[in-house]
Design an enzyme around this catalytic site. Sequence first.
Site, PDB file in Angstrom:
ATOM      1  N   ARG A  48      15.489  65.515  21.120  1.00  0.00           N
ATOM      2  CA  ARG A  48      14.633  64.331  21.251  1.00  0.00           C
ATOM      3  C   ARG A  48      15.345  63.045  20.852  1.00  0.00           C
ATOM      4  NH1 ARG A  48      11.575  64.896  17.463  1.00  0.00           N
ATOM      5  NH2 ARG A  48      13.137  66.338  16.720  1.00  0.00           N
ATOM      6  N   THR A  49      16.039  63.054  19.714  1.00  0.00           N
ATOM      7  CA  THR A  49      16.685  61.810  19.257  1.00  0.00           C
ATOM      8  C   THR A  49      17.772  61.385  20.242  1.00  0.00           C
ATOM      9  OG1 THR A  49      16.229  62.392  16.962  1.00  0.00           O
ATOM     10  CG2 THR A  49      17.917  60.736  17.323  1.00  0.00           C
ATOM     11  N   LYS A  87      38.345  72.350  17.156  1.00  0.00           N
ATOM     12  CA  LYS A  87      39.765  72.715  17.013  1.00  0.00           C
ATOM     13  C   LYS A  87      40.360  72.095  15.749  1.00  0.00           C
ATOM     14  CE  LYS A  87      39.957  72.435  22.037  1.00  0.00           C
ATOM     15  NZ  LYS A  87      40.297  71.499  23.100  1.00  0.00           N
ATOM     16  N   ARG A  92      24.996  61.295  14.796  1.00  0.00           N
ATOM     17  CA  ARG A  92      24.299  62.266  13.947  1.00  0.00           C
ATOM     18  C   ARG A  92      25.357  63.198  13.390  1.00  0.00           C
ATOM     19  NH1 ARG A  92      18.867  65.500  15.139  1.00  0.00           N
ATOM     20  NH2 ARG A  92      18.171  63.441  14.531  1.00  0.00           N
ATOM     21  N   HIS A 124      17.318  59.124   8.178  1.00  0.00           N
ATOM     22  CA  HIS A 124      17.138  59.098   9.639  1.00  0.00           C
ATOM     23  C   HIS A 124      16.366  57.802   9.924  1.00  0.00           C
ATOM     24  CE1 HIS A 124      16.605  60.117  13.693  1.00  0.00           C
ATOM     25  NE2 HIS A 124      16.015  61.293  13.616  1.00  0.00           N
TER      26      HIS A 124
END
Length: 312
Positions: free
Chosen positions: A59-60, A87, A109, A137
């Site tokens: 959603r974000t 990696k 994020r 957030h």
Amino acid sequence: MSELSVKHLLGIKYITEDDIQLIFETADHFKEVINRPIKKVPSLRDITIANLFFENSTRTRLSFELAEKRLSADVVNFSAGSSSVKKGETLIDTVNNILSMKVDMVVMRHPNPGAGVFLSKHVDASIVNAGDGAHEHPTQALLDCYSIREKLGDVSGKKVVIVGDILHSRVALSNIFALQKLGATVKVCGPKTLIPKYIEQLGVGFESNLKKALQWCDVANMLRVQNERMDISYFPSTREYTQQFGLNRQLLDALDKEIVVMHPGPINRGVEITSDVADSKQAIILDQVQNGVAVRMAVLYLLASKIQHNED
């Protein structure tokens, strides 16, 4: 005030009430834009934005991407699951590679608290924190407060209870900061094991009884239990959690007033909230989703105008 006091949106604790009000006023304008037949404006036509998601998000990420496209920005999407991070590449290397592609803003994020702050000290681009671990957030808190303002006319003077897994929730912390800056009173409610020890130092009350919390509040923000962040069991069973802290129609009907119900998503239907509550008139869950695009457009637009201003 016509511009933000900050170059980045790293957390609610770094911005002022004036910043929040400016974001809301700008979001009002964009909300009108996204309800038009042609939903695009050319505001960020010269801006390139990289979406860096080191943690899963649907959603974000979609909300930010839609906001960026509505503003006509050029968008680069980066998902850590399929990148060189696997990696062994470091955060700084990844970002420097992306910045060498001449990116103006980074929406990030990351599972580590403070990742956005760390990044902002090492790169020139504007950073928007789309969630850092269990820390903050900010855009979720902004869209939650914006939705309360839209529904109730003002956030100031309102009583808001945040129910559920406060300990692992970045949404809860950002909401507490934002609601307090806007003059609301906040309580938290949930199993004692999921309430941080320091909560009262933030000026937040604790209520262990959901019925009492609902009777007290104007708004109930229901959080999901974040099983993916738990390495031990914090309560006996999901069934027991639902019996004590799940919101159902019966509880709402027993109140002598109508309260507003919110949820940042994704919803565990039947756990923290029943379907008949989530889909009821009292719930503004879908309004939150729609407002999320307008609020994120406002944040990106205001940060970009600082970039353009600095370049002039």
